[in-house]
Structure formats: C-alpha cells, structure tokens
Design a protein around this motif. Structure first.
Motif, mmCIF file in Angstrom:
data_model
loop_
_atom_site.group_PDB
_atom_site.id
_atom_site.type_symbol
_atom_site.label_atom_id
_atom_site.label_comp_id
_atom_site.label_asym_id
_atom_site.label_seq_id
_atom_site.Cartn_x
_atom_site.Cartn_y
_atom_site.Cartn_z
ATOM 1 N N SER A 157 -76.355 20.745 22.822
ATOM 2 C CA SER A 157 -76.740 20.666 24.230
ATOM 3 C C SER A 157 -76.097 19.461 24.894
ATOM 4 N N PRO A 158 -75.585 19.611 26.115
ATOM 5 C CA PRO A 158 -75.081 18.449 26.856
ATOM 6 C C PRO A 158 -76.249 17.584 27.331
ATOM 7 N N ILE A 159 -76.080 16.277 27.246
ATOM 8 C CA ILE A 159 -77.145 15.348 27.607
ATOM 9 C C ILE A 159 -76.609 14.326 28.609
ATOM 10 N N PRO A 160 -77.183 14.237 29.803
ATOM 11 C CA PRO A 160 -76.772 13.187 30.740
ATOM 12 C C PRO A 160 -77.305 11.838 30.282
ATOM 13 N N MET A 161 -76.493 10.811 30.401
ATOM 14 C CA MET A 161 -76.896 9.462 30.008
ATOM 15 C C MET A 161 -76.862 8.583 31.254
ATOM 16 N N ILE A 162 -78.014 8.341 31.833
ATOM 17 C CA ILE A 162 -78.109 7.551 33.059
ATOM 18 C C ILE A 162 -79.239 6.539 32.897
ATOM 19 N N SER A 163 -78.948 5.293 33.190
ATOM 20 C CA SER A 163 -79.955 4.254 33.062
ATOM 21 C C SER A 163 -79.646 3.132 34.036
ATOM 22 N N ALA A 164 -80.689 2.512 34.583
ATOM 23 C CA ALA A 164 -80.506 1.382 35.498
ATOM 24 C C ALA A 164 -81.658 0.411 35.343
ATOM 25 N N GLN A 165 -81.330 -0.871 35.300
ATOM 26 C CA GLN A 165 -82.328 -1.930 35.273
ATOM 27 C C GLN A 165 -82.450 -2.504 36.671
ATOM 28 N N ILE A 166 -83.607 -2.388 37.287
ATOM 29 C CA ILE A 166 -83.820 -2.847 38.651
ATOM 30 C C ILE A 166 -84.661 -4.118 38.597
#
Length: 286
Positions: A87-96
């Motif tokens: 399965s394709p997996i999006p990798m998105i992360s942000a430190q606010i």
C-alpha cells in the motif's frame, strides 16, 4: 538521541510505527553529518533558487520542521491475515512551535516536559475494517471508522525512550487500547539505527469488534462463534535504518513483526498470529 514521538501508519486495521516525526525533529546539523556546501549540484540549486518568490514560504516550512514524502508498506491485509499487500503511504509531519505536532494520523500536544518526562494529549482516528478487504472477512460486516482521543507519557534516558499510552476510540469499535514500549536509537556517520519493542492491551469492545464472532456473523461467514475478552492483544518488535542522503533528503527502511496473543491469537478470524511487515520511504525535510 531520544525519539520524541511515533507516528502510527495504518493499512486498514494494521498498525505500523513509522516514526516520521523523529526525522522532522532532527536538526540540520545532525542530519547533514558532513558538509554539503562544496558539492556542485547543491551549490547550483542554491544559486538558482528564487528567494524573492519562494524564500519566505520555505523559511516558514523550515520553522515548522515540515517533512513530506511517500512510502510503500508491505503488510497483512487485516490484523491476523495470512495474505499480504503493498500500500502507498503518505509521509507528512510538521512541528508547530515547541509543543504541537501534526501528521497524517492526527495531532499531538505536549502538556508537560520535566526531568526527561513528557506528557502529551493525542487526537486522531481509527480506520476500522472493511469485510471486502479479504474473502475471509465476508459475512462479518464492516467496522466503522472512529475518532481517537488519548494520552502518552514518555521518559527519555539518553538514547532510550520508555513510553506508555492509552487511546479511546469514539465510534467504530468504541474500544480502549493501552500500549507500553521502549525504543533506542544510535547515529553512525549518515545512518540512524533504531529498534523498539512494545506490548498492546485492549478492552472488551475492541477485542469483540475485531476478533469476536457473533451468532449472526457465524451464520453469514461460516466461522464458529467466538467471544473475545480484554487482555494482552499483541507484542511487536521493529527495527529501522534511516540514511541521510543529503541535508534535506532521507531514505528510511523499517521492518517489524507482531505476535498476536491471548484471545486475539485464538480467534477464528485470525489466519496467522505472526504478523510481519516492512516499510520503505523517501522523505524531504524543509
């Protein structure tokens, strides 16, 4: 290097720890292992960058420690399946700021940090399970998706982190999950090596939803009736290698295996109680 937070990537009902936010939290000086200033292609790209048009946006993304990328997950079709899929997996992360992070699975807010301890509130979702995921699930019906609210307590000790979390699903299974585990990481040249182990406990609602078979489900599916009670659901072991290819590009490989236990292991829904998986991802850190 202590791991601050794990991101849980779900392929249907399967849960895989990808720790994308660990990559996001790495400072440029650490990720760059060696200097890239003298490399020709990087210097040309820097010279051609239009600071007037895009400089401000890139700076904001950098301040937020934004990571974007894509991965491919090889895992069972559902928890307990003996069939696998990619399965394709999006990798998105942000430190606010210093206390808030967001990724594809939800939001984490650090409430308290003192003497190595971190207490955080978490919010996200549970995908549930679709009976069309596998012919083995036909007749069991779907488990609807639901929101998840939880808390996590961790303690960092050098390169090791110990953690405990509790998550309550609102809607869907209406279940409660508790998890205890530890991780350790080590940097060598441009490589970051990590390993971890964890144990997951579940209440009656979660166990009945995913591993129980009612009389009506038994008639429709042909599986025997089964009552699944609360207890230790699974034990997981995982290891990963992250290669810092450049100041911004990282390549990560991760493999793990889960062992279903107790009433989960004995469920007629479970075809194999050993659940291996692997993840390969490429990400860009702004």
């Amino acid at each position: 290097m202590a791991l601050k937070k794990f991101v849980f990537v779900r392929s249907r009902s399967f849960v895989f720890a990808a720790s994308v936010s660990m990559i996001a939290s790495l400072p440029v000086e650490v990720r760059a292992a060696d200097s890239f200033e003298d490399e020709g292609p990087a210097s040309v790209a820097a010279d051609d960058f239009d600071e007037d048009r895009f400089g401000g946006m890139r700076q904001r993304l950098s301040d937020w420690n934004v990571v974007v990328g894509v991965g491919a997950l090889y895992a069972p079709k559902f928890e307990g399946s003996d069939e696998f899929e990619v399965s394709p997996i999006p990798m998105i992360s942000a430190q606010i700021g210093d206390r808030m992070s967001i990724d594809t699975t939800g939001l984490t807010v650090d409430l308290l940090e003192t003497n190595g301890f971190t207490l955080a509130l978490t919010g996200g979702y549970e995908l549930g399970r679709d009976e069309d995921d596998s012919s083995h699930l036909r007749g069991l019906g779907d488990i609807e998706a639901g929101g998840v609210m939880g808390a996590r307590l961790s303690y960092a000790l050098g390169a090791m982190e110990f953690y405990a979390s509790v998550d309550r699903t609102v809607g869907g299974s209406d279940g409660l999950l508790g998890k205890f585990g530890t991780t350790v990481s080590h940097q060598y040249d441009r490589f970051i090596l990590s390993a971890g182990a964890s144990a997951t406990f579940a209440d009656d609602n979660h166990m009945e939803s995913y591993f129980g078979v009612t009389s009506a489900q038994s008639i429709r599916s042909g599986l025997r009736e089964y009552d699944a009670s609360a207890g230790l659901k699974r034990v997981d072991i995982e290891a990963s290698v992250t290669y810092m290819a450049s100041e911004n590009w990282l390549i990560r490989g991760q493999a793990g295996v889960g062992f279903l236990t107790g009433d989960a292991q004995d469920s007629p829904i479970v075809q194999d109680d050993v659940q291996p998986s692997a993840l390969l991802s490429v990400v860009y850190k702004f």
